[in-house]
Design a protein around this motif. Structure first.
Motif, PDB file in Angstrom:
ATOM      1  N   SER A  28       0.701  -1.030   0.004  1.00  0.00           N
ATOM      2  CA  SER A  28      -0.063   0.048   0.125  1.00  0.00           C
ATOM      3  C   SER A  28       0.841   1.300   0.034  1.00  0.00           C
ATOM      4  N   PRO A  29       1.747   1.339   0.875  1.00  0.00           N
ATOM      5  CA  PRO A  29       2.867   2.443   0.614  1.00  0.00           C
ATOM      6  C   PRO A  29       3.473   2.940  -0.537  1.00  0.00           C
ATOM      7  N   LEU A  30       3.715   1.834  -1.350  1.00  0.00           N
ATOM      8  CA  LEU A  30       4.120   1.863  -2.719  1.00  0.00           C
ATOM      9  C   LEU A  30       3.067   2.439  -3.678  1.00  0.00           C
ATOM     10  N   GLY A  31       1.779   1.938  -3.395  1.00  0.00           N
ATOM     11  CA  GLY A  31       0.608   2.402  -4.166  1.00  0.00           C
ATOM     12  C   GLY A  31       0.496   3.897  -3.858  1.00  0.00           C
ATOM     13  N   ILE A  32       0.698   4.380  -2.584  1.00  0.00           N
ATOM     14  CA  ILE A  32       0.665   5.961  -2.267  1.00  0.00           C
ATOM     15  C   ILE A  32       1.629   6.687  -3.020  1.00  0.00           C
ATOM     16  N   ASN A  33       2.888   6.276  -2.961  1.00  0.00           N
ATOM     17  CA  ASN A  33       4.110   6.889  -3.237  1.00  0.00           C
ATOM     18  C   ASN A  33       4.686   7.034  -4.646  1.00  0.00           C
ATOM     19  N   MET A  34       4.603   5.696  -5.220  1.00  0.00           N
ATOM     20  CA  MET A  34       5.283   5.808  -6.497  1.00  0.00           C
ATOM     21  C   MET A  34       4.869   6.450  -7.677  1.00  0.00           C
ATOM     22  N   TYR A  35       3.546   6.754  -7.682  1.00  0.00           N
ATOM     23  CA  TYR A  35       3.025   7.264  -8.829  1.00  0.00           C
ATOM     24  C   TYR A  35       2.981   8.781  -8.817  1.00  0.00           C
ATOM     25  N   LEU A  36       3.482   9.296  -7.718  1.00  0.00           N
ATOM     26  CA  LEU A  36       3.237  10.699  -7.354  1.00  0.00           C
ATOM     27  C   LEU A  36       4.080  11.474  -8.260  1.00  0.00           C
ATOM     28  N   PRO A  37       5.202  11.359  -8.837  1.00  0.00           N
ATOM     29  CA  PRO A  37       5.978  12.038  -9.856  1.00  0.00           C
ATOM     30  C   PRO A  37       5.223  12.009 -10.799  1.00  0.00           C
ATOM     31  N   SER A  38       4.418  11.247 -11.262  1.00  0.00           N
ATOM     32  CA  SER A  38       3.702  11.088 -12.501  1.00  0.00           C
ATOM     33  C   SER A  38       2.479  11.985 -12.452  1.00  0.00           C
ATOM     34  N   MET A  39       2.117  12.682 -11.492  1.00  0.00           N
ATOM     35  CA  MET A  39       0.621  13.240 -11.600  1.00  0.00           C
ATOM     36  C   MET A  39       0.580  14.261 -12.497  1.00  0.00           C
ATOM     37  N   PRO A  40       1.570  15.184 -12.881  1.00  0.00           N
ATOM     38  CA  PRO A  40       1.358  16.166 -13.593  1.00  0.00           C
ATOM     39  C   PRO A  40       1.219  15.708 -15.191  1.00  0.00           C
ATOM     40  N   GLY A  41       2.033  14.484 -15.289  1.00  0.00           N
ATOM     41  CA  GLY A  41       1.816  13.989 -16.734  1.00  0.00           C
ATOM     42  C   GLY A  41       0.558  13.281 -16.826  1.00  0.00           C
ATOM     43  N   MET A  42       0.241  12.728 -15.778  1.00  0.00           N
ATOM     44  CA  MET A  42      -1.291  11.924 -16.052  1.00  0.00           C
ATOM     45  C   MET A  42      -2.181  12.832 -16.128  1.00  0.00           C
ATOM     46  N   ALA A  43      -2.330  14.291 -15.451  1.00  0.00           N
ATOM     47  CA  ALA A  43      -3.240  15.036 -15.767  1.00  0.00           C
ATOM     48  C   ALA A  43      -3.475  15.727 -17.209  1.00  0.00           C
ATOM     49  N   ARG A  44      -2.093  15.930 -17.836  1.00  0.00           N
ATOM     50  CA  ARG A  44      -1.995  16.414 -19.292  1.00  0.00           C
ATOM     51  C   ARG A  44      -2.701  15.058 -20.015  1.00  0.00           C
ATOM     52  N   ALA A  45      -2.202  13.812 -19.864  1.00  0.00           N
ATOM     53  CA  ALA A  45      -2.401  12.689 -20.655  1.00  0.00           C
ATOM     54  C   ALA A  45      -3.956  12.529 -20.725  1.00  0.00           C
ATOM     55  N   LEU A  46      -4.603  12.833 -19.379  1.00  0.00           N
ATOM     56  CA  LEU A  46      -5.943  12.538 -19.320  1.00  0.00           C
ATOM     57  C   LEU A  46      -6.918  13.867 -19.621  1.00  0.00           C
ATOM     58  N   GLY A  47      -6.391  14.858 -19.731  1.00  0.00           N
ATOM     59  CA  GLY A  47      -7.172  16.079 -19.938  1.00  0.00           C
ATOM     60  C   GLY A  47      -8.012  16.767 -18.945  1.00  0.00           C
ATOM     61  N   VAL A  48      -7.252  16.602 -17.633  1.00  0.00           N
ATOM     62  CA  VAL A  48      -7.909  17.184 -16.572  1.00  0.00           C
ATOM     63  C   VAL A  48      -6.837  18.272 -15.710  1.00  0.00           C
ATOM     64  N   ASP A  49      -7.399  18.977 -14.754  1.00  0.00           N
ATOM     65  CA  ASP A  49      -6.612  19.787 -14.104  1.00  0.00           C
ATOM     66  C   ASP A  49      -5.901  18.976 -12.908  1.00  0.00           C
ATOM     67  N   PHE A  50      -4.974  19.721 -12.376  1.00  0.00           N
ATOM     68  CA  PHE A  50      -4.062  18.881 -11.210  1.00  0.00           C
ATOM     69  C   PHE A  50      -4.889  18.603 -10.134  1.00  0.00           C
ATOM     70  N   THR A  51      -6.077  19.720  -9.647  1.00  0.00           N
ATOM     71  CA  THR A  51      -6.892  19.237  -8.568  1.00  0.00           C
ATOM     72  C   THR A  51      -7.568  17.948  -8.799  1.00  0.00           C
ATOM     73  N   THR A  52      -8.213  17.728 -10.014  1.00  0.00           N
ATOM     74  CA  THR A  52      -8.787  16.616 -10.349  1.00  0.00           C
ATOM     75  C   THR A  52      -7.825  15.336 -10.107  1.00  0.00           C
TER      76      THR A  52
END
Length: 406
Positions: A28-52
């Motif tokens: 579970s800690p890996l699930g929380i922390n591993m994707y954090l650096p990818s959040m800006p890229g995920m927002a761009r790829a999925l067409g949503v803002d960072f708050t979402t």
């Protein structure tokens, strides 16, 4: 009622057993922390803002809090092994949903599935230790497990950042599928059932009566509130430190990551100390020492900043010792909560764990809403949490923990 095995159960002490508990706890800690650096890229790829896209984190924490309430009691009734194996399988399925998500709705759904499955490892590793060990040994064993588990949030953002750079944001979820699958196989082949009281013939009414006694226990709520307020103090810093470092101090995200490594390093040191001396000192003394250390460390942070020394060292130097304090408090507090009723160790682990995550989820947005041009709201909130942790200890300071197997 069948008693749990004696605290001297030798197979549980093998390094392979400790490694197993660390692996399932780290999911579970890996699930929380591993994707954090990818959040800006995920927002761009999925067409949503960072708050979402941040909903994928906050809803993950909320699902963890809820999942622990269900998984703990289930393991008391059905056994640790089947519930843990099912949880790990659900985590893998959730990771696969996230990997294939083409829109934010599916991604959020996958994250919720991930969280519900992944929290089984955290909850049941604590219950398994309580099944096998006496009251003072529980704190030592949990300390060793959480010391190893603390490595996950230290290295997960680095791994996630590398995967994001070379393979894109989906690579982190592919890694989580692999790690969760390996943990599942490891547990399937090497974990035996430890909850030998599950088939004792209790009726549903008797089981509910037992849960009622847990809810009415001053000891249980004392230990649970101590661990929850200490965890909230950490989550407050986690929510506010990036803003202070990057926005107020003008430092880079990379520099923040470098300094932040001091916090889990302190936590590892604290857990190591707990593993070495908790059996001799007892949980209550360990908790008192840790809570006092955290309050002194926050006072030192405030003194440094009040003197005009607002710098990364002024923030993270005291946080190193707060990390040590958490390593002293959390294993002993968790041990106390799951030892109030050893026949309900799973329910106790789930409920106390849910409060830990829930308090953190509550305090984080408060920090975000109050921080502006000064660091003082963060220090004030951390001071309040630390003080409430000390006050909560009064609920158990005059009570002895029950003997193992009671």
């Amino acid at each position: 009622m069948t008693h749990t095995p004696a605290a001297t159960d030798q197979p549980a002490a093998k390094p392979g057993f400790i490694a197993l508990l660390i692996a399932v706890s780290a999911v579970s800690p890996l699930g929380i922390n591993m994707y954090l650096p990818s959040m800006p890229g995920m927002a761009r790829a999925l067409g949503v803002d960072f708050t979402t896209i941040q909903l994928t984190l906050s809803l993950y924490l909320g699902a963890m809090a809820f999942g622990q309430l269900v998984i703990g009691p289930l393991s008391d009734r059905l056994g640790r092994r089947p519930v843990l194996l099912t949880g790990l399988l659900v985590f893998v399925v959730g990771s696969a949903i996230c990997l294939s998500a083409q829109n934010i709705g599916v991604l959020i759904f996958g994250r919720i599935v991930q969280a519900i499955g992944g929290c089984a490892g955290i909850t049941l590793s604590r219950a398994i230790v309580r099944d096998l060990y006496g009251r003072n040994q529980v704190a030592s064993m949990i300390a060793y497990v959480t010391m190893g588990m603390a490595v996950a949030p230290m290295i997960a953002p680095t791994i996630g950042g590398v995967l994001e750079t070379f393979f894109g944001w989906r690579a982190s979820f592919a890694f989580l599928i692999g790690f969760g699958g390996l943990a599942l196989m490891f547990a399937y082949w090497h974990l035996r059932e430890t909850n030998h009281s599950r088939a004792s013939g209790e009726s549903a009414r008797e089981l509910l009566r037992g849960y009622g006694s847990l809810f009415r226990s001053r000891q249980f709520w004392g230990y649970t509130l101590v661990t929850s307020f200490v965890s909230a103090m950490f989550f407050a810093f986690l929510a506010g430190a990036p803003y202070v470092m990057i926005e107020l101090l003008g430092r880079s995200p990379a520099e923040y990551g470098f300094y932040f490594a001091m916090v889990p390093s302190g936590y590892i040191l604290g857990n190591f100390a707990t593993g070495r001396i908790a059996g001799r000192m007892g949980p209550n003394r360990m908790i008192l020492a840790g809570t006092l250390l955290s309050l002194v460390s926050i006072a030192a942070m405030a003194a440094l900043i009040a003197s005009g020394f607002l710098s990364p060292v002024a923030l993270f130097g005291p946080m190193l010792f707060i990390g040590v304090a958490n390593g002293l408090v959390l294993p002993s507090g968790i041990a106390g909560a799951v030892s109030v009723r050893s026949d309900l160790a799973g329910a106790a682990a789930g409920l106390s764990g849910s409060f830990q995550i829930g308090f953190g989820a509550l305090v984080a947005p408060i920090v975000g809403a109050t921080l502006s041009s000064t660091v003082w709201p963060l220090i004030a909130i951390m001071t309040i949490c630390s003080s409430l942790a000390i006050a909560s200890l009064a609920l158990v300071a005059t009570r002895r923990m029950p003997a193992a197997g009671n």
